[in-house]
Design an enzyme around this catalytic site. Structure first.
Site, PDB file in Angstrom:
ATOM      1  N   ASP A   1      -2.344 -18.241   2.230  1.00  0.00           N
ATOM      2  CA  ASP A   1      -3.527 -18.947   1.708  1.00  0.00           C
ATOM      3  C   ASP A   1      -3.988 -20.013   2.700  1.00  0.00           C
ATOM      4  O   ASP A   1      -5.189 -20.181   2.952  1.00  0.00           O
ATOM      5  CB  ASP A   1      -3.252 -19.544   0.314  1.00  0.00           C
TER       6      ASP A   1
ATOM      7  N   TYR B   1       0.815  -1.223   0.000  1.00  0.00           N
ATOM      8  CA  TYR B   1       0.000   0.000   0.000  1.00  0.00           C
ATOM      9  C   TYR B   1       0.848   1.273   0.000  1.00  0.00           C
ATOM     10  O   TYR B   1       0.348   2.356  -0.250  1.00  0.00           O
ATOM     11  CB  TYR B   1      -0.952   0.018   1.214  1.00  0.00           C
TER      12      TYR B   1
ATOM     13  N   LYS C   1       4.092 -15.293   2.386  1.00  0.00           N
ATOM     14  CA  LYS C   1       3.963 -16.069   1.148  1.00  0.00           C
ATOM     15  C   LYS C   1       5.394 -16.366   0.693  1.00  0.00           C
ATOM     16  O   LYS C   1       5.829 -16.004  -0.411  1.00  0.00           O
ATOM     17  CB  LYS C   1       3.160 -15.229   0.121  1.00  0.00           C
TER      18      LYS C   1
ATOM     19  N   ASP D   1      -4.611  -6.839   6.317  1.00  0.00           N
ATOM     20  CA  ASP D   1      -5.857  -6.154   5.962  1.00  0.00           C
ATOM     21  C   ASP D   1      -6.954  -7.188   5.696  1.00  0.00           C
ATOM     22  O   ASP D   1      -8.072  -7.115   6.227  1.00  0.00           O
ATOM     23  CB  ASP D   1      -5.584  -5.314   4.691  1.00  0.00           C
TER      24      ASP D   1
ATOM     25  N   ASP E   1     -10.051  -8.706   8.587  1.00  0.00           N
ATOM     26  CA  ASP E   1     -11.486  -8.628   8.288  1.00  0.00           C
ATOM     27  C   ASP E   1     -12.120 -10.010   8.341  1.00  0.00           C
ATOM     28  O   ASP E   1     -13.237 -10.171   8.841  1.00  0.00           O
ATOM     29  CB  ASP E   1     -11.726  -8.002   6.905  1.00  0.00           C
TER      30      ASP E   1
END
Ligand code: NAD
Length: 362
Positions: free
Chosen positions: A227, A146, A195, A251, A255
């Site tokens: 994942d 970001y 990852k 992020d 959630d």
């Protein structure tokens, strides 16, 4: 102990829910012998109304003088509020970005707790949620994808976009240390999510986290690919204590983790910097649809205040007392409208605050 707390009541339901959290803090002070010294700060729409901007430099300076800041949510209804006629840099949410940057808040903490009493609101199967769960998602907040360089350009007649994901070892080390410190106050397990089978940034992440882990021999470190983590959160959420991860993965996972707990009115959060300073706020927004009606759930803000006692003031017993009181209120059958279920007693914002205060004890 004297607690020097900045308070941003904010917009919408903000003033209602923050008032209840202050009431609970005062009660904790009374029981445990502390005094809360509050400095009121204006941010968001409330600041636009008075100062014309969502956050003044003077307010940032005043916040920096506090040991921690407790905040309600900011913002209004974008369709009807005049705040949204202003250019984006003058709208309420710009204040939030400015304060996070000014205070260098690089670590975001979001607990995801499923109380046994509220398991009906959880979308997962009962055999998975039996006994509830309690995890903390720790997300790096100021680096990664970001904040990397980005561009969109035409290459050989084809529009092509590029976002870069950069982390240096210092950025990883400081959040990892925070994650392990927090695990030491909990069940002493860190799941570092990356990852690393694909990304260089993740391989560096994994290496630095392993180095930091050596200073915390009591904490068990486990590495998990993102994942797999997304799957495990719905398959077996009880396995997690602290999930430590970079910005974008955090992020998404935070959630996901909060959705499996049920109500937004129960979700606390904290953003921390390298010192003990933190900004503590509910995860939800300013809920303009229910503002001023006295029906908002204050528990997320009250639990954020408990996080403040634990992480900014090292008052673990006092934080436990708040969390116990919240559990007790739920066990005793009291609910605000958002978490209401059959056979329970429906209460408003202020009454919920009072009921929690009554249950604060040593
Ligand atoms: P929201 O979280 O305010 O509301 C979504 C739904 O959840 C609404 O139905 C609301 O009534 C309900 N809800 C939220 N908190 C609740 C509580 N404590 N008790 C009971 N019900 C609750 O999200 P939104 O409607 O998308 O956003 C409203 C405003 O909040 C916008 O201006 C948005 O920008 C702002 N916002 C601010 C923050 C923040 O301050 N950090 C975060 C998210 C959204």
């Amino acid at each position: 102990m004297k607690l020097n707390i900045g308070v941003i009541k904010g917009d919408g339901i903000g003033p209602e829910i923050v008032t209840e959290a202050m009431k609970v803090l005062d009660k904790v002070g009374e029981v445990y012998g502390h005094s809360c010294d509050y400095t009121q700060l204006l941010m968001g729409g409330a600041s636009i109304d008075v100062n014309g901007v969502p956050l003044t430099d003077e307010t940032v300076e005043a916040a920096q003088k506090c040991s921690a800041v407790l905040m309600g949510s900011i913002g209004g209804d974008a369709a009807t509020s005049p705040w949204y006629q202003l250019e984006p840099s003058k709208r309420p949410e710009a204040g939030l970005l400015k304060i996070r940057k000014a205070l260098n808040l690089f670590a975001n903490l979001r607990p995801a707790v499923l109380y046994d009493e509220l398991k009906g609101a959880c979308p997962l199967k009962e055999e998975i949620t039996e006994g509830g769960f309690d995890m903390m998602i720790m997300r790096e907040l100021t680096g990664g994808l970001y904040f990397g360089e980005r561009e969109t350009k035409e290459i050989d007649g084809v529009m092509t976009a590029c976002d870069s994901l950069t982390y240096n070892e210092d950025e990883i080390r400081r959040i990892a240390k925070r994650g392990f410190d927090i695990a030491m106050k909990r069940r002493k397990k860190v799941t570092s999510v990356d990852k690393a089978n694909v990304l260089d940034s993740s391989r560096l992440w994994r290496k630095v986290v392993a180095e930091v882990a050596k200073d915390y021999p009591e904490v068990t470190l486990e590495n998990m690919l993102v994942d797999n983590c997304a799957m495990q959160l719905v398959k077996d959420p009880k396995q997690f204590d602290v999930i430590l991860t970079e910005n974008m993965f955090g992020d998404i996972l935070s959630d996901e983790a909060s959705m499996v707990t049920g109500s937004i009115g129960m979700l606390a959060s904290a953003s921390l910097n390298e010192t003990k300073f933190g900004l503590y706020e509910p995860s939800g927004g300013s809920a303009p649809d229910i503002a001023g009606k006295g029906i908002a759930n204050p528990i997320a803000t009250i639990l954020s205040a408990a996080m403040m006692l634990r992480f900014s003031f090292d008052l673990d017993k006092e934080a436990d007392a708040i969390e116990r009181a919240v559990s007790k209120v739920l066990t005793d059958g009291y609910r605000t409208g958002d978490i209401m279920s059959e056979g329970k007693s429906k209460v408003g914002t202020a009454q919920m605050g009072d009921l929690i205060c009554e249950r604060i004890c040593q």
